[in-house]
Motif scaffolding. Structure first.
Motif, PDB file in Angstrom:
ATOM      1  N   ILE B  83     -14.442 -36.113   2.039  1.00 39.33           N
ATOM      2  CA  ILE B  83     -13.595 -35.393   1.074  1.00 39.33           C
ATOM      3  C   ILE B  83     -12.187 -35.984   1.088  1.00 39.33           C
ATOM      4  CG2 ILE B  83     -12.547 -33.158   0.516  1.00 39.33           C
ATOM      5  CD1 ILE B  83     -15.125 -31.863   1.673  1.00 39.33           C
ATOM      6  N   LYS B  84     -11.677 -36.264   2.292  1.00 41.03           N
ATOM      7  CA  LYS B  84     -10.317 -36.841   2.385  1.00 41.03           C
ATOM      8  C   LYS B  84     -10.272 -38.217   1.720  1.00 41.03           C
ATOM      9  CE  LYS B  84      -9.595 -35.981   6.881  1.00 41.03           C
ATOM     10  NZ  LYS B  84      -8.917 -36.082   8.165  1.00 41.03           N
ATOM     11  N   THR B  85     -11.311 -39.000   1.920  1.00 40.31           N
ATOM     12  CA  THR B  85     -11.374 -40.327   1.290  1.00 40.31           C
ATOM     13  C   THR B  85     -11.379 -40.189  -0.235  1.00 40.31           C
ATOM     14  OG1 THR B  85     -12.636 -41.108   3.173  1.00 40.31           O
ATOM     15  CG2 THR B  85     -12.679 -42.494   1.226  1.00 40.31           C
ATOM     16  N   TYR B  86     -12.113 -39.193  -0.721  1.00 39.61           N
ATOM     17  CA  TYR B  86     -12.157 -38.953  -2.171  1.00 39.61           C
ATOM     18  C   TYR B  86     -10.752 -38.654  -2.701  1.00 39.61           C
ATOM     19  CZ  TYR B  86     -12.711 -36.250  -6.468  1.00 39.61           C
ATOM     20  OH  TYR B  86     -12.562 -35.782  -7.749  1.00 39.61           O
ATOM     21  N   PHE B  87     -10.031 -37.792  -2.000  1.00 42.06           N
ATOM     22  CA  PHE B  87      -8.674 -37.439  -2.448  1.00 42.06           C
ATOM     23  C   PHE B  87      -7.726 -38.635  -2.365  1.00 42.06           C
ATOM     24  CE2 PHE B  87     -10.092 -33.061  -2.143  1.00 42.06           C
ATOM     25  CZ  PHE B  87      -9.424 -32.471  -3.197  1.00 42.06           C
ATOM     26  N   VAL B  88      -7.889 -39.447  -1.326  1.00 43.49           N
ATOM     27  CA  VAL B  88      -7.039 -40.644  -1.200  1.00 43.49           C
ATOM     28  C   VAL B  88      -7.320 -41.601  -2.354  1.00 43.49           C
ATOM     29  CG1 VAL B  88      -6.634 -42.716   0.193  1.00 43.49           C
ATOM     30  CG2 VAL B  88      -6.686 -40.492   1.288  1.00 43.49           C
ATOM     31  N   ASN B  89      -8.600 -41.781  -2.691  1.00 43.98           N
ATOM     32  CA  ASN B  89      -8.940 -42.677  -3.804  1.00 43.98           C
ATOM     33  C   ASN B  89      -8.404 -42.159  -5.126  1.00 43.98           C
ATOM     34  OD1 ASN B  89     -10.279 -44.411  -2.109  1.00 43.98           O
ATOM     35  ND2 ASN B  89     -12.278 -43.469  -2.430  1.00 43.98           N
ATOM     36  N   GLN B  90      -8.375 -40.853  -5.270  1.00 42.54           N
ATOM     37  CA  GLN B  90      -7.900 -40.255  -6.518  1.00 42.54           C
ATOM     38  C   GLN B  90      -6.378 -40.224  -6.616  1.00 42.54           C
ATOM     39  OE1 GLN B  90      -9.594 -38.777  -9.325  1.00 42.54           O
ATOM     40  NE2 GLN B  90     -11.253 -40.000  -8.495  1.00 42.54           N
ATOM     41  N   TYR B  91      -5.725 -39.850  -5.500  1.00 44.33           N
ATOM     42  CA  TYR B  91      -4.294 -39.548  -5.585  1.00 44.33           C
ATOM     43  C   TYR B  91      -3.418 -40.364  -4.633  1.00 44.33           C
ATOM     44  CZ  TYR B  91      -6.639 -35.544  -7.706  1.00 44.33           C
ATOM     45  OH  TYR B  91      -7.462 -34.770  -8.460  1.00 44.33           O
ATOM     46  N   GLY B  92      -4.044 -41.227  -3.840  1.00 47.11           N
ATOM     47  CA  GLY B  92      -3.256 -42.089  -2.947  1.00 47.11           C
ATOM     48  C   GLY B  92      -3.089 -41.525  -1.550  1.00 47.11           C
ATOM     49  N   ASP B  93      -2.546 -42.385  -0.656  1.00 43.92           N
ATOM     50  CA  ASP B  93      -2.369 -42.014   0.761  1.00 43.92           C
ATOM     51  C   ASP B  93      -1.424 -40.831   0.946  1.00 43.92           C
ATOM     52  OD1 ASP B  93      -4.015 -44.022   1.577  1.00 43.92           O
ATOM     53  OD2 ASP B  93      -2.408 -45.446   1.988  1.00 43.92           O
ATOM     54  N   ARG B  94      -0.532 -40.646  -0.029  1.00 42.39           N
ATOM     55  CA  ARG B  94       0.499 -39.608   0.135  1.00 42.39           C
ATOM     56  C   ARG B  94      -0.076 -38.201   0.265  1.00 42.39           C
ATOM     57  NH1 ARG B  94       2.609 -39.485  -6.102  1.00 42.39           N
ATOM     58  NH2 ARG B  94       4.458 -38.571  -5.215  1.00 42.39           N
ATOM     59  N   VAL B  95      -1.351 -38.008  -0.070  1.00 42.89           N
ATOM     60  CA  VAL B  95      -1.935 -36.662   0.022  1.00 42.89           C
ATOM     61  C   VAL B  95      -2.324 -36.304   1.451  1.00 42.89           C
ATOM     62  CG1 VAL B  95      -2.847 -36.765  -2.332  1.00 42.89           C
ATOM     63  CG2 VAL B  95      -4.320 -37.390  -0.429  1.00 42.89           C
ATOM     64  N   LEU B  96      -2.358 -37.297   2.328  1.00 43.53           N
ATOM     65  CA  LEU B  96      -2.806 -37.032   3.691  1.00 43.53           C
ATOM     66  C   LEU B  96      -1.682 -36.435   4.538  1.00 43.53           C
ATOM     67  CD1 LEU B  96      -4.840 -40.281   4.416  1.00 43.53           C
ATOM     68  CD2 LEU B  96      -5.766 -38.007   4.009  1.00 43.53           C
ATOM     69  N   ALA B  97      -2.012 -35.382   5.285  1.00 45.99           N
ATOM     70  CA  ALA B  97      -1.024 -34.789   6.190  1.00 45.99           C
ATOM     71  C   ALA B  97      -0.683 -35.775   7.292  1.00 45.99           C
ATOM     72  CB  ALA B  97      -1.573 -33.499   6.783  1.00 45.99           C
ATOM     73  N   GLU B  98      -1.683 -36.564   7.677  1.00 47.19           N
ATOM     74  CA  GLU B  98      -1.488 -37.553   8.734  1.00 47.19           C
ATOM     75  C   GLU B  98      -1.686 -38.932   8.105  1.00 47.19           C
ATOM     76  OE1 GLU B  98      -3.754 -38.638  12.774  1.00 47.19           O
ATOM     77  OE2 GLU B  98      -3.510 -36.495  12.415  1.00 47.19           O
ATOM     78  N   PRO B  99      -0.590 -39.659   7.838  1.00 48.16           N
ATOM     79  CA  PRO B  99      -0.729 -40.946   7.148  1.00 48.16           C
ATOM     80  C   PRO B  99      -1.570 -41.938   7.947  1.00 48.16           C
ATOM     81  CG  PRO B  99       1.587 -40.326   7.405  1.00 48.16           C
ATOM     82  CD  PRO B  99       0.784 -39.374   8.218  1.00 48.16           C
ATOM     83  N   PRO B 100      -2.354 -42.783   7.256  1.00 46.28           N
ATOM     84  CA  PRO B 100      -3.169 -43.760   7.982  1.00 46.28           C
ATOM     85  C   PRO B 100      -2.297 -44.716   8.782  1.00 46.28           C
ATOM     86  CG  PRO B 100      -3.224 -44.194   5.617  1.00 46.28           C
ATOM     87  CD  PRO B 100      -2.505 -42.905   5.805  1.00 46.28           C
ATOM     88  N   ARG B 101      -2.780 -45.102   9.965  1.00 44.48           N
ATOM     89  CA  ARG B 101      -1.972 -45.960  10.862  1.00 44.48           C
ATOM     90  C   ARG B 101      -2.057 -47.409  10.410  1.00 44.48           C
ATOM     91  NH1 ARG B 101      -3.621 -41.685  13.808  1.00 44.48           N
ATOM     92  NH2 ARG B 101      -2.190 -40.884  15.388  1.00 44.48           N
ATOM     93  N   ARG B 102      -1.241 -47.747   9.395  1.00 45.24           N
ATOM     94  CA  ARG B 102      -1.156 -49.145   8.957  1.00 45.24           C
ATOM     95  C   ARG B 102       0.176 -49.355   8.222  1.00 45.24           C
ATOM     96  NH1 ARG B 102      -5.398 -47.413   5.169  1.00 45.24           N
ATOM     97  NH2 ARG B 102      -4.386 -46.972   3.201  1.00 45.24           N
ATOM     98  N   GLY B 103       0.645 -50.615   8.253  1.00 42.07           N
ATOM     99  CA  GLY B 103       1.855 -51.012   7.540  1.00 42.07           C
ATOM    100  C   GLY B 103       3.071 -50.186   7.909  1.00 42.07           C
ATOM    101  N   PHE B 104       3.841 -49.806   6.890  1.00 41.50           N
ATOM    102  CA  PHE B 104       5.068 -49.041   7.090  1.00 41.50           C
ATOM    103  C   PHE B 104       4.803 -47.653   7.690  1.00 41.50           C
ATOM    104  CE2 PHE B 104       6.924 -51.975   3.887  1.00 41.50           C
ATOM    105  CZ  PHE B 104       8.004 -52.392   4.648  1.00 41.50           C
ATOM    106  N   ASN B 105       3.578 -47.182   7.518  1.00 43.94           N
ATOM    107  CA  ASN B 105       3.249 -45.853   8.052  1.00 43.94           C
ATOM    108  C   ASN B 105       3.479 -45.762   9.560  1.00 43.94           C
ATOM    109  OD1 ASN B 105       2.475 -45.140   5.519  1.00 43.94           O
ATOM    110  ND2 ASN B 105       0.291 -45.282   5.893  1.00 43.94           N
ATOM    111  N   TRP B 106       3.438 -46.923  10.223  1.00 45.27           N
ATOM    112  CA  TRP B 106       3.620 -46.909  11.676  1.00 45.27           C
ATOM    113  C   TRP B 106       4.967 -46.312  12.068  1.00 45.27           C
ATOM    114  CZ3 TRP B 106       0.440 -46.970  15.518  1.00 45.27           C
ATOM    115  CH2 TRP B 106      -0.804 -47.570  15.373  1.00 45.27           C
ATOM    116  N   ILE B 107       5.950 -46.437  11.178  1.00 46.44           N
ATOM    117  CA  ILE B 107       7.282 -45.881  11.463  1.00 46.44           C
ATOM    118  C   ILE B 107       7.180 -44.394  11.801  1.00 46.44           C
ATOM    119  CG2 ILE B 107       9.489 -45.274  10.379  1.00 46.44           C
ATOM    120  CD1 ILE B 107       9.483 -47.963   9.079  1.00 46.44           C
TER     121      ILE B 107
END
Lengths: 169, 170
Positions: B83-107
């Protein structure tokens, strides 16, 4: 050496925070700026790219089915689309912002909207245009330059017309 | 021998019967998910329309629609991650309470650790200074403030004595 690392790390951190703050403070893409390129896949599956419409006036409307203030302008936008349809050089595109497909399709049916509309997948288009809310409409001229940004709903068909006609021969 | 086998069979059947009577508490695929099931997924998501409000606590129409989607997907047997993957595909990473551990998100993950470690180090240094024995500190201060003895020449001594004499007379 330790001090250099410490201060260097702090400086990098501050730069990142500044970039983030700067981005968040930026307003919409404004009048006179080049319109960001985008690819919109409509609910019926057709792909629309801004580059394909070079030489035409593009009306890019951001909306959502949950947005109450989008409803008053919905029928006027469709009316304007029908009004310019035969010219062939005025393109209407609807971008459905943070919405669910069944509700979005219901909205399009309710207001009889027939011009291409599609979901803003991963909110990429709205982020590129730095949309703050809906409805927002961007009028893009034949050279891909934004000539008008309408924040909030259009008040009437004449209002829509007044932002398109100055760009037409 | 036969009696032994029968007894064993009887035990096996009894245990199998008991196991079959244990109630199954898992989530049945295709049944109606409860509000708690929906909220368990919703609290891991944020709707971009209502910033800083988790989806399970947001009252807007958009969020209600999203929770409706979660309910539908759960009823279809989707897992939380699907379900979370579906929402990410639809609306982007910004919908996740816990951002995926990659790129700038590491900050997001590194900054608190750096701040915490820096704070801990400063606290440790402060604590160490505070615990230093009193005489040592006085000694250090004394070293810094007490001027070193200066050797005076005979002329200088005479001038000082002269000056003192004048003052005592005056």
């Amino acid at each position: 050496m330790k001090k250099i690392l410490l201060w260097g790390g702090l400086a990098v951190l501050l730069v990142f925070l500044s970039i983030g703050l700067y981005r968040s403070q930026q307003g919409q893409v404004g009048k006179g700026e080049k319109a960001p390129e985008f690819e919109l896949i409509s609910f019926s599956g057709e792909t629309h790219r801004l580059a394909d419409y070079h030489g035409s006036v593009v009306i890019l409307n951001f909306w959502a089915s949950w947005c109450e203030s989008c409803k008053p302008e919905a029928k006027d936008l469709e009316y304007a689309y029908q009004y310019y349809l035969n010219r062939g050089d005025v393109i209407f595109l609807g971008v459905d912002y943070v919405d669910t497909e069944p509700e979005a399709l219901g909205y399009l049916e309710e207001f009889g909207i027939t011009y291409p509309n599609g979901p803003d997948l991963r909110t990429e288009i709205s982020q590129a245009y730095r949309v703050r809310g809906v409805p927002e409409t961007f009028i893009i001229d034949q050279n891909g330059i934004i000539s008008h940004v309408q924040i909030g709903p259009y008040s009437s068909f004449e209002h829509i017309k007044s932002t398109i006609d100055p760009l037409l021969d | 021998m036969i009696q032994k086998t029968n007894r064993l069979l009887w035990w096996v059947l009894s245990i199998a019967l008991l196991i079959s009577l244990i109630p199954v508490t898992g989530y049945a695929q295709g049944s109606d998910p409860t509000d708690d099931d929906v909220n368990a997924v919703a609290k891991q998501l944020y709707c971009p329309v209502c910033e800083n409000i988790p989806l399970d606590a947001c009252g807007t129409t958009a969020c209600e629609q999203w929770r409706g989607i979660i309910r539908d997907k759960l009823a279809e047997g989707w897992t939380d991650d699907e379900i979370k993957t579906y929402f990410v595909n639809q609306y982007g990473d910004r919908v996740l309470a816990e951002p995926p551990r990659r790129g700038f998100n590491w900050i997001v993950y590194l900054v608190p650790v750096v701040i915490f470690a820096g704070g801990g180090y400063l606290f440790y240094r402060g604590f160490q200074q505070w615990r230093s024995p009193e005489p040592d500190r006085n000694l250090r201060n004394k070293d810094k403030t007490t001027p070193k003895p200066v050797k005076l020449s005979e002329d200088d001594i005479n001038r000082v004595e002269e000056e003192l004499r004048k003052r005592s007379q005056g």
